[in-house]
Design a protein around this motif. Structure first.
Motif, PDB file in Angstrom:
ATOM      1  N   ARG A  63       0.815  -1.210   0.000  1.00 59.31           N
ATOM      2  CA  ARG A  63       0.000   0.000   0.000  1.00 59.31           C
ATOM      3  C   ARG A  63       0.853   1.266   0.000  1.00 59.31           C
ATOM      4  NH1 ARG A  63      -3.507  -1.197   5.201  1.00 59.31           N
ATOM      5  NH2 ARG A  63      -4.118   0.980   4.866  1.00 59.31           N
ATOM      6  N   ILE A  64       2.155   1.107   0.131  1.00 54.15           N
ATOM      7  CA  ILE A  64       3.056   2.253   0.178  1.00 54.15           C
ATOM      8  C   ILE A  64       3.532   2.577  -1.242  1.00 54.15           C
ATOM      9  CG2 ILE A  64       5.218   3.127   1.156  1.00 54.15           C
ATOM     10  CD1 ILE A  64       4.925   1.012   3.368  1.00 54.15           C
ATOM     11  N   GLU A  65       3.574   3.865  -1.573  1.00 55.00           N
ATOM     12  CA  GLU A  65       4.040   4.273  -2.897  1.00 55.00           C
ATOM     13  C   GLU A  65       5.479   3.813  -3.127  1.00 55.00           C
ATOM     14  OE1 GLU A  65       2.455   5.786  -5.369  1.00 55.00           O
ATOM     15  OE2 GLU A  65       0.582   5.795  -4.231  1.00 55.00           O
ATOM     16  N   ALA A  66       5.796   3.478  -4.384  1.00 57.61           N
ATOM     17  CA  ALA A  66       7.121   2.943  -4.708  1.00 57.61           C
ATOM     18  C   ALA A  66       8.234   3.899  -4.284  1.00 57.61           C
ATOM     19  CB  ALA A  66       7.214   2.640  -6.198  1.00 57.61           C
ATOM     20  N   GLU A  67       8.055   5.192  -4.535  1.00 55.31           N
ATOM     21  CA  GLU A  67       9.095   6.159  -4.171  1.00 55.31           C
ATOM     22  C   GLU A  67       9.340   6.157  -2.665  1.00 55.31           C
ATOM     23  OE1 GLU A  67      10.186  10.924  -4.650  1.00 55.31           O
ATOM     24  OE2 GLU A  67       8.325  10.122  -5.503  1.00 55.31           O
ATOM     25  N   ARG A  68       8.266   6.026  -1.914  1.00 56.04           N
ATOM     26  CA  ARG A  68       8.410   6.009  -0.450  1.00 56.04           C
ATOM     27  C   ARG A  68       9.060   4.706   0.023  1.00 56.04           C
ATOM     28  NH1 ARG A  68       7.274   9.019   3.674  1.00 56.04           N
ATOM     29  NH2 ARG A  68       6.266   8.322   5.597  1.00 56.04           N
ATOM     30  N   ARG A  69       8.736   3.596  -0.636  1.00 58.47           N
ATOM     31  CA  ARG A  69       9.385   2.336  -0.280  1.00 58.47           C
ATOM     32  C   ARG A  69      10.895   2.439  -0.478  1.00 58.47           C
ATOM     33  NH1 ARG A  69       5.115   0.065  -3.516  1.00 58.47           N
ATOM     34  NH2 ARG A  69       6.569  -0.844  -5.023  1.00 58.47           N
ATOM     35  N   ARG A  70      11.279   3.066  -1.587  1.00 60.64           N
ATOM     36  CA  ARG A  70      12.705   3.247  -1.850  1.00 60.64           C
ATOM     37  C   ARG A  70      13.351   4.140  -0.798  1.00 60.64           C
ATOM     38  NH1 ARG A  70      10.692   3.645  -7.346  1.00 60.64           N
ATOM     39  NH2 ARG A  70      10.854   5.923  -7.295  1.00 60.64           N
ATOM     40  N   GLU A  71      12.676   5.222  -0.430  1.00 57.41           N
ATOM     41  CA  GLU A  71      13.205   6.141   0.580  1.00 57.41           C
ATOM     42  C   GLU A  71      13.433   5.423   1.905  1.00 57.41           C
ATOM     43  OE1 GLU A  71      10.368   9.249   0.871  1.00 57.41           O
ATOM     44  OE2 GLU A  71      10.949  10.222  -1.006  1.00 57.41           O
ATOM     45  N   VAL A  72      12.468   4.598   2.293  1.00 56.70           N
ATOM     46  CA  VAL A  72      12.566   3.894   3.574  1.00 56.70           C
ATOM     47  C   VAL A  72      13.744   2.926   3.565  1.00 56.70           C
ATOM     48  CG1 VAL A  72      11.431   2.189   5.058  1.00 56.70           C
ATOM     49  CG2 VAL A  72      10.134   4.134   4.180  1.00 56.70           C
ATOM     50  N   LEU A  73      13.867   2.120   2.513  1.00 59.19           N
ATOM     51  CA  LEU A  73      14.954   1.145   2.459  1.00 59.19           C
ATOM     52  C   LEU A  73      16.314   1.832   2.393  1.00 59.19           C
ATOM     53  CD1 LEU A  73      13.581  -1.675   0.129  1.00 59.19           C
ATOM     54  CD2 LEU A  73      13.566  -1.554   2.619  1.00 59.19           C
ATOM     55  N   ARG A  90      15.499  -8.195   8.018  1.00 62.38           N
ATOM     56  CA  ARG A  90      14.185  -8.831   7.852  1.00 62.38           C
ATOM     57  C   ARG A  90      13.225  -7.920   7.083  1.00 62.38           C
ATOM     58  NH1 ARG A  90      11.533 -11.781  12.778  1.00 62.38           N
ATOM     59  NH2 ARG A  90      10.895 -13.214  11.130  1.00 62.38           N
ATOM     60  N   VAL A  91      13.373  -6.625   7.251  1.00 57.38           N
ATOM     61  CA  VAL A  91      12.564  -5.682   6.472  1.00 57.38           C
ATOM     62  C   VAL A  91      12.991  -5.733   5.007  1.00 57.38           C
ATOM     63  CG1 VAL A  91      11.892  -3.275   6.172  1.00 57.38           C
ATOM     64  CG2 VAL A  91      12.235  -4.194   8.480  1.00 57.38           C
ATOM     65  N   HIS A  92      14.302  -5.734   4.763  1.00 53.17           N
ATOM     66  CA  HIS A  92      14.793  -5.820   3.388  1.00 53.17           C
ATOM     67  C   HIS A  92      14.343  -7.124   2.726  1.00 53.17           C
ATOM     68  CE1 HIS A  92      17.577  -2.608   4.716  1.00 53.17           C
ATOM     69  NE2 HIS A  92      17.560  -2.261   3.451  1.00 53.17           N
ATOM     70  N   LEU A 106      17.560  -2.089  -3.697  1.00 53.55           N
ATOM     71  CA  LEU A 106      17.832  -1.657  -2.322  1.00 53.55           C
ATOM     72  C   LEU A 106      17.627  -2.801  -1.343  1.00 53.55           C
ATOM     73  CD1 LEU A 106      16.129   1.833  -2.488  1.00 53.55           C
ATOM     74  CD2 LEU A 106      18.557   1.433  -2.065  1.00 53.55           C
ATOM     75  N   ALA A 107      16.606  -3.601  -1.573  1.00 49.41           N
ATOM     76  CA  ALA A 107      16.324  -4.723  -0.681  1.00 49.41           C
ATOM     77  C   ALA A 107      17.451  -5.747  -0.712  1.00 49.41           C
ATOM     78  CB  ALA A 107      15.001  -5.379  -1.067  1.00 49.41           C
ATOM     79  N   VAL A 108      17.934  -6.045  -1.909  1.00 44.51           N
ATOM     80  CA  VAL A 108      19.040  -7.014  -2.048  1.00 44.51           C
ATOM     81  C   VAL A 108      20.297  -6.471  -1.379  1.00 44.51           C
ATOM     82  CG1 VAL A 108      20.588  -8.109  -3.712  1.00 44.51           C
ATOM     83  CG2 VAL A 108      18.123  -8.108  -4.120  1.00 44.51           C
ATOM     84  N   ARG A 109      20.577  -5.198  -1.566  1.00 43.89           N
ATOM     85  CA  ARG A 109      21.755  -4.599  -0.929  1.00 43.89           C
ATOM     86  C   ARG A 109      21.668  -4.680   0.590  1.00 43.89           C
ATOM     87  NH1 ARG A 109      22.261   1.068  -4.008  1.00 43.89           N
ATOM     88  NH2 ARG A 109      22.750   1.684  -1.866  1.00 43.89           N
ATOM     89  N   GLY A 110      20.462  -4.680   1.111  1.00 45.33           N
ATOM     90  CA  GLY A 110      20.281  -4.779   2.551  1.00 45.33           C
ATOM     91  C   GLY A 110      20.644  -6.137   3.120  1.00 45.33           C
ATOM     92  N   LEU A 111      20.874  -7.116   2.245  1.00 42.10           N
ATOM     93  CA  LEU A 111      21.266  -8.459   2.686  1.00 42.10           C
ATOM     94  C   LEU A 111      22.764  -8.682   2.556  1.00 42.10           C
ATOM     95  CD1 LEU A 111      18.378 -10.561   1.060  1.00 42.10           C
ATOM     96  CD2 LEU A 111      18.484  -9.600   3.362  1.00 42.10           C
ATOM     97  N   TRP A 112      23.518  -7.628   2.300  1.00 44.96           N
ATOM     98  CA  TRP A 112      24.948  -7.739   1.975  1.00 44.96           C
ATOM     99  C   TRP A 112      25.738  -8.503   3.024  1.00 44.96           C
ATOM    100  CZ3 TRP A 112      27.610  -6.412  -2.361  1.00 44.96           C
ATOM    101  CH2 TRP A 112      28.997  -6.397  -2.278  1.00 44.96           C
TER     102      TRP A 112
END
Length: 257
Positions: A63-73, A90-92, A106-112
Motif C-alpha cells: 500500500r506504500i508508494e514505490a518512491e516512499r518504499r525506496r526512501e525507507v529502504l 528482515r525488512v529488506h 535496495l532490498a538485495v543490498r540490505g542483505l549484503w
C-alpha cells in the motif's frame, strides 16, 4: 533532620527524562499512512522486528508508494552503515520480490552482510529469474559475499557447488547482459577451484573490455600469486579503469601475502 527537605530529583529538568520507546507498529503505520519524512530515530525501531511486527510490514508494504518504499529502504541502509548494532535485514527481505526494480535493488543490498544459506538460495533464484538486468547485477554482487563465506567454511560443499555453478552459468550465458556476466565473474573470483582460475584467464584473454576488467578484479579476489605478473603488466594500460583495477587487485594480493 526535616522530612520536608526537597529531593534532588524534584529539580531535574523534565526534558532530561527518557523519551517513551517508539513501537515498531507506530513507525510502520506512519510510513504507510503519511507522506512526510520519518525520522531516523523512529526508523531505528524497525531493527530486528519480531514476527508480529514483520507481518505488519508485509501487510502494509504493497500500500506504500514505490518512491516512499525506496526512501525507507535507503534510510535503513544508511542507518545500518552508521550503527552496526542495527539489523534491518528482515525488512529488506520482505522487499526482494517487490514490483519496483529500484526497490528490489535496495532490498538485495540490505542483505549484503548476511550469511544464512536460505537467503543465498533466494538470491540464487533471483539472479536467474529477475526480469531486470540491473537487479540481477546487484544480486550477483551480493552473492560474492557467500562465495567468500564458502572459502571460510561457512557453507557446505553442496552449497558451494550450487552457488559457483549458478554464477558460472551467468558468466557463460552469452544471451545475458554483459554487466551481469561481469559482476558474476567478479563475485566468483574468490572461489579457489582451478576451474575458476581457468574462467578468469579465458575472460582476460578473449573477453570484451568489460569482461577483461572483470577478470582483473576477479584476480584480486582469487588470491593466487600467479596473477601478479598479469596485474603488473596492466599498470601501463591505456585505459584508466583497467589500470585502477589492476592496481587494486595487486594490492589485494599483496595484502594476502
Amino acid at each position: 533532620m526535616s522530612t520536608d527537605e526537597p529531593r534532588l530529583d524534584e529539580f531535574e529538568d523534565e526534558d532530561d527524562a527518557p523519551a517513551p520507546a517508539v513501537k515498531p507498529a507506530e513507525v510502520i503505520e506512519e510510513i504507510a499512512m503519511t507522506s512526510g519524512a520519518v525520522s531516523s530515530e523512529r526508523l531505528r525501531a524497525l531493527s530486528e522486528p519480531d514476527d508480529t511486527e514483520l507481518a505488519l510490514v508485509v501487510a502494509l508494504w504493497p500500500r506504500i508508494e514505490a518512491e516512499r518504499r525506496r526512501e525507507v529502504l535507503a534510510s535503513l541502509e544508511r542507518l545500518g552503515d552508521e550503527d552496526p548494532t542495527l539489523d534491518f535485514h528482515r525488512v529488506h527481505l520482505t522487499a526482494i520480490r517487490d514490483t519496483d526494480a529500484a526497490t528490489r535493488i535496495l532490498a538485495v543490498r540490505g542483505l549484503w552482510e548476511q550469511d544464512r544459506v536460505e537467503y543465498m538460495y533466494l538470491l540464487i533464484e533471483q539472479v536467474r529469474d529477475d526480469p531486470e538486468a540491473t537487479v540481477r547485477t546487484t544480486v550477483a554482487d551480493v552473492l560474492g559475499q557467500w562465495v567468500v563465506g564458502g572459502e571460510f567454511g561457512v557453507l557446505s560443499d553442496d552449497d558451494v557447488d550450487r552457488l559457483s555453478s549458478t554464477l558460472r552459468e551467468a558468466v557463460d550465458d552469452i544471451d545475458e547482459e554483459e554487466e551481469v556476466r561481469a559482476r558474476a565473474l567478479e563475485a566468483l573470483g574468490a572461489h579457489s577451484h582451478e576451474s575458476v582460475a581457468e574462467l578468469i584467464g579465458e575472460a582476460y584473454e578473449t573477453g570484451s573490455q568489460r569482461m577483461r576488467l572483470a577478470s582483473l578484479r576477479a584476480m584480486g579476489r582469487n588470491a593466487a600469486d600467479e596473477w601478479l605478473p598479469v596485474l603488473l603488466y596492466n599498470f601501463d594500460d591505456d585505459d584508466a579503469e583497467i589500470r585502477a583495477a589492476a592496481a587494486a587487485a595487486a594490492g589485494a594480493l599483496l595484502m594476502e601475502a
